[in-house]
Structures are given as structure tokens and as C-alpha cells.
Enzyme design. Sequence first.
Site, mmCIF file in Angstrom:
data_model
loop_
_atom_site.group_PDB
_atom_site.id
_atom_site.type_symbol
_atom_site.label_atom_id
_atom_site.label_comp_id
_atom_site.label_asym_id
_atom_site.label_seq_id
_atom_site.Cartn_x
_atom_site.Cartn_y
_atom_site.Cartn_z
ATOM 1 N N ARG A 164 22.295 -48.069 9.757
ATOM 2 C CA ARG A 164 23.057 -46.863 10.031
ATOM 3 C C ARG A 164 23.412 -46.717 11.519
ATOM 4 N NH1 ARG A 164 21.491 -42.119 5.937
ATOM 5 N NH2 ARG A 164 23.739 -41.880 6.032
ATOM 6 N N ASP A 220 26.521 -43.723 -3.116
ATOM 7 C CA ASP A 220 25.602 -42.626 -3.447
ATOM 8 C C ASP A 220 25.366 -42.495 -4.953
ATOM 9 O OD1 ASP A 220 25.406 -42.117 -0.776
ATOM 10 O OD2 ASP A 220 26.678 -40.338 -0.776
ATOM 11 N N LYS A 265 27.849 -31.278 -0.391
ATOM 12 C CA LYS A 265 26.974 -31.308 0.794
ATOM 13 C C LYS A 265 27.629 -32.037 1.960
ATOM 14 C CE LYS A 265 23.769 -34.615 1.015
ATOM 15 N NZ LYS A 265 23.622 -35.553 2.122
ATOM 16 N N ASN A 266 28.182 -33.217 1.693
ATOM 17 C CA ASN A 266 28.660 -34.022 2.819
ATOM 18 C C ASN A 266 29.963 -33.486 3.416
ATOM 19 O OD1 ASN A 266 26.385 -35.540 2.661
ATOM 20 N ND2 ASN A 266 27.320 -37.245 1.547
ATOM 21 N N ARG A 277 17.042 -32.330 -0.470
ATOM 22 C CA ARG A 277 17.997 -32.422 0.641
ATOM 23 C C ARG A 277 19.426 -32.216 0.158
ATOM 24 N NH1 ARG A 277 16.931 -37.306 4.624
ATOM 25 N NH2 ARG A 277 18.838 -36.371 5.369
ATOM 26 N N CYS A 314 18.403 -40.352 5.395
ATOM 27 C CA CYS A 314 17.768 -41.259 4.443
ATOM 28 C C CYS A 314 17.652 -42.660 5.028
ATOM 29 C CB CYS A 314 18.580 -41.305 3.146
ATOM 30 S SG CYS A 314 18.306 -39.866 2.115
HETATM 31 C C1 EPZ Z 1 27.900 -40.828 4.775
HETATM 32 O O1 EPZ Z 1 26.946 -41.480 5.620
HETATM 33 C C2 EPZ Z 1 27.102 -39.952 3.847
HETATM 34 N N1 EPZ Z 1 26.342 -39.013 4.637
HETATM 35 C C3 EPZ Z 1 26.192 -40.807 2.980
HETATM 36 O O2 EPZ Z 1 25.594 -39.950 2.032
HETATM 37 C C4 EPZ Z 1 27.021 -41.841 2.241
HETATM 38 O O3 EPZ Z 1 26.153 -42.722 1.568
HETATM 39 C C5 EPZ Z 1 27.879 -42.645 3.222
HETATM 40 O O4 EPZ Z 1 28.661 -41.741 4.031
HETATM 41 C C6 EPZ Z 1 28.834 -43.601 2.539
HETATM 42 O O5 EPZ Z 1 29.673 -42.918 1.660
HETATM 43 C C7 EPZ Z 1 26.906 -37.908 5.076
HETATM 44 O O6 EPZ Z 1 28.077 -37.640 4.851
HETATM 45 C C8 EPZ Z 1 26.054 -36.987 5.858
HETATM 46 P P1 EPZ Z 1 29.152 -44.425 6.949
HETATM 47 P P2 EPZ Z 1 27.421 -42.162 6.957
HETATM 48 O O7 EPZ Z 1 29.326 -44.163 8.389
HETATM 49 O O8 EPZ Z 1 28.546 -41.386 7.513
HETATM 50 C C9 EPZ Z 1 28.148 -48.721 8.921
HETATM 51 C C10 EPZ Z 1 23.862 -39.069 0.740
HETATM 52 O O9 EPZ Z 1 23.093 -39.571 -0.128
HETATM 53 N N2 EPZ Z 1 28.439 -48.093 10.217
HETATM 54 O O10 EPZ Z 1 30.336 -44.263 6.059
HETATM 55 O O11 EPZ Z 1 26.218 -42.399 7.772
HETATM 56 C C11 EPZ Z 1 26.924 -48.152 8.248
HETATM 57 O O12 EPZ Z 1 25.727 -48.731 8.713
HETATM 58 C C12 EPZ Z 1 24.170 -39.811 2.018
HETATM 59 O O13 EPZ Z 1 24.397 -37.960 0.623
HETATM 60 C C13 EPZ Z 1 28.334 -48.847 11.382
HETATM 61 O O14 EPZ Z 1 27.988 -50.028 11.365
HETATM 62 O O15 EPZ Z 1 27.957 -43.547 6.388
HETATM 63 C C14 EPZ Z 1 27.220 -48.428 6.790
HETATM 64 O O16 EPZ Z 1 26.888 -49.749 6.498
HETATM 65 C C15 EPZ Z 1 23.325 -41.020 2.192
HETATM 66 N N3 EPZ Z 1 28.657 -48.246 12.573
HETATM 67 C C16 EPZ Z 1 28.744 -48.275 6.692
HETATM 68 O O17 EPZ Z 1 29.216 -48.425 8.034
HETATM 69 C C17 EPZ Z 1 29.030 -46.937 12.653
HETATM 70 O O18 EPZ Z 1 29.301 -46.460 13.762
HETATM 71 C C18 EPZ Z 1 29.236 -46.933 6.149
HETATM 72 O O19 EPZ Z 1 28.540 -45.869 6.793
HETATM 73 C C19 EPZ Z 1 29.137 -46.195 11.469
HETATM 74 C C20 EPZ Z 1 28.829 -46.786 10.255
#
Ligand code: EPZ
Length: 431
Positions: A122, A306, A22-23, A398, A117
Site C-alpha cells: 500500500r 474488495d 464508506k469509501n 470498520r 487493512c
Molecule cells: C482503496 O484503497 C480502498 N480504500 C480499498 O478498500 C480498495 O481495496 C482499493 O481502493 C482498491 O479498490 C479506500 O477507499 C479507503 P489503491 P487504496 O490506491 O486507495 C498501489 C476496503 O476494504 N499503489 O487503489 O489504498 C497499491 O499498493 C478497502 O474498503 C501504489 O503502488 O487503493 C495497490 O496495489 C481495503 N502507489 C494498487 O496501487 C500508490 O501511490 C491500488 O491501490 C497508490 C497505490
Amino acid sequence: MEQYAIKGGSALVGEVEIGGAKNAALGILAASIMTNDTVLIENLPDVRDINVMIQAMQSIGAIVTRVDRHTIKVNGGNINTQIVEGDYIKKIRASYYLVGALLGKYNSAEVKLPGGCNIGTRAIDQHLKGFKALGARDAGIDGGMIVAHAANLKGAHIYLDMVSVGATINLLLASVMAEGMTIIENAAKEPHVVDVANFLNCMGANIKGAGTDVIRVRGVQSLHGTEYAIIPDQIEAGTFMFAAAVTKGDVTVKNVIPKHLESISAKLLELGCEIEESDDAIRVVASKPLEHTHVKTLPYPGFPTDMQPQITVALGLAEGTSIVTESIFENRFKYVDELSRMGANVKVEGSSAIIEGVKGYSGASITAPDLRAGAALVLAALSAEGFSTVDDIKYIERGYEDFEIKLRGLGAMIEKVENDRDIQKFKLRVG
Ligand code: EPZ
């Protein structure tokens, strides 16, 4: 409202076919509109987040044709607006990839702020910082929209403050046709990041280093059509592997890339499961009582956030004390209250869950708080003594295609039901 009715207590046994990631698919769909040629995408999972993304692409003029359930053709040659504002788009997180894609192709994007979610703050500051560095000086949030406009995009040296899957993919999209070289440091190394980069390279991009923490993108003039099959879903596979552990079963996940599942297999070994690997399958046999261990979620190749709820459910059944530390999202233990209602002994302190293993769970009426926690609670219900219902399965849908059908294929007693009458019928049938 649809729910799962579950009678727990039987070991899951058999083989299950894993679908496309999915991702990865969400990034690839956004990338597919960056050429005016037609792109064929195979192994696309038929899940709600993907279908919302397709709806968003269609809303701006992309032509999406379904070839079969898992194959589509996309043509982004007729895109007539760079504004994505339907309310439905708030249902998914990855709508923000349309910012990177539209900015990268048209130097302009306005996309309604993403939802997704509720597992933490985020933030998207790293995405915005990167867009600004590439020349979209106004990149920011305005009136509930993410906006980014540039006269022209120029390659830049971008250092991400934290490892972010979303920011890495978004900056790949935005930089792929920017003038000159972009270097993304502290990039995410997840398999889905690599898959998006591979897809863009098949479209004519010049991206090197995906899968390491420094990615170099040399801007190209334009992208062209291609045919591409999405990688298997690491988390769907991991969830079924843990289903074997939790139900004392014997499950083979097929059509997987074992390398992507190494951290998951390693933890299952620590829990006392046996693992057999072949080229594109992994068998998990849980014939002994589960053993306690500790785990901390980390960016790839660490143990994925995840999979955190699924391993917590398993450790809840392991003798002794285990500690699960969540280092990516601050709000990812919301399901613990539900699990406790099934008899688990878990205490959350800050970013850690301290788990005292219990002999077994008991059936209960529970609610899925988000996608992965919802799936994990289904696993708990499958292992539990007696009946359970799991509410709010829209979250599970989802990201898991035909979840209950695949589980039934492994011998699980689970059914999608709509009302009390359906539940009574299910109870009568399964006894
Ligand atoms: C992706 O989310 C996935 N979603 C998530 O999967 C997954 O849990 C996550 O990566 C971590 O592997 C999709 O790919 C659509 P991040 P994403 O940016 O991209 C912080 C599922 O269940 N951060 O890697 O939103 C953030 O708050 C979902 O399939 C900032 O502070 O995650 C987090 O603490 C849920 N500023 C960390 O970094 C930013 O600009 C990692 O988030 C970006 C992120």
C-alpha cells in the site's frame, strides 16, 4: 472481546437495505472541510472508519454536528491547524485524504502515516508524485508523517503509474483550487471516485471526466456549502448478494445502483444464480448448485478486489476447480487458512487461489484477518454445518454497519457475543 456466534445452515431470505458507500464517504468528509461554509452530508454510514475520520476532522477544529445517525453537518471555517497527529488516525487508511484537502485549502498539510487493512504494501508514491507536480516540492514522509507544503498550487499534467483510487481522490482534493488546469491520466474510475468529484462540483469545483481515465480539473477560487447524499455502498451490496449465493438463499439488496454492481451480478450468473434487476434493487436467487468459474480482480469496471474473499468463499462450494487471481493487493489471501479450517480446499500460489469445491463447510472458531475477509468468513460460517465463532470483528465493523442485525433480518442465526457464557446462551437458544 466481541465476537460473532453463528449457527449456519439456513438459507438467507428477504430484503436488506444498503447504506452509504464508506469509501466515497471518506473522500467526501475530507472534501467537506475545504469550504468555510456549512456542508450537509446525508446517507453517511455509521461505521468505525467514518467515525475515526470525523474525530480527525474535529481534532483540527472542524465543527461536526450529527443531525441523525446518517446525516451530519460539517463546518471547516474554524480549522486551526494543518497537523493531524493523533495516534488513533493510524487506524484508517483514508486519513491521507486530509493531506489532499488541507494542502488544497491551506497549501500545507502534515498527517500521521495511515494504517488500514493489512492487505499489501500500500505505497503512496503516486499521491506524493502528484502533490509535487502541483507545487508541494517537499511532499514526502518525514518522522512518521506525510508532509506537503507549497507556496502556491499550480495545475499540472499528472500521469498515474497505476490505477489508484486513493491517489486519484487525493489529487482531486489537492488540485481543485490550484491555479489553472490539472489533468489526471490513468485515473481510477470507481463509483466512489465519481461521487467525490460530484460532491466537489456541488461545492463549486470544476471537474470533468470523473468515471473515465482522464479527469480534468479547472481550479476555482473557492468552494461553497452544499447538501449531498452519498451513493450506496457497492461492496456492502455485493457482500449480501454473495450471502444469498453461499447460503442457497434469495436476497434482494435495496437502495443500490445496479450499474455499479454489474461485474458482481455477472459473476453470480456464471456461478448459476438468478439475478433480477429493478431501478434500485437486485434480487439474487441461488436455487441450483453453484458452478465453478475463474475471476481476476481489476480496477472498476472489473471485479473488485474488495469482493475477492466473498467470491472465493462461494467458489469453495462450487463443484469443480476455480481460480481466483488477485491483481491489486499482494497480501489478500490471508483468510484462506481460516477458510481451510472450515473444510475448504484452497491452495494459494502466488497471486492466485486454486479452489477445489467441497460439498459444504463445517463450523469452526475463526478470526477475521481484515475487513472484507472477515465479512467473507461470516458468510462461510452462515453456510456451514454447525456453530462457528468469528473473532476480531472490529475489522468487520470498520466497514459494515449493523452487519449482524441486517443478516438476522434475512433469517441468519448470528449474534454479537462477549464471552463464553454468551456463546453458551446463544447455543441453547438456537439449538
Ligand atoms: C482503496 O484503497 C480502498 N480504500 C480499498 O478498500 C480498495 O481495496 C482499493 O481502493 C482498491 O479498490 C479506500 O477507499 C479507503 P489503491 P487504496 O490506491 O486507495 C498501489 C476496503 O476494504 N499503489 O487503489 O489504498 C497499491 O499498493 C478497502 O474498503 C501504489 O503502488 O487503493 C495497490 O496495489 C481495503 N502507489 C494498487 O496501487 C500508490 O501511490 C491500488 O491501490 C497508490 C497505490
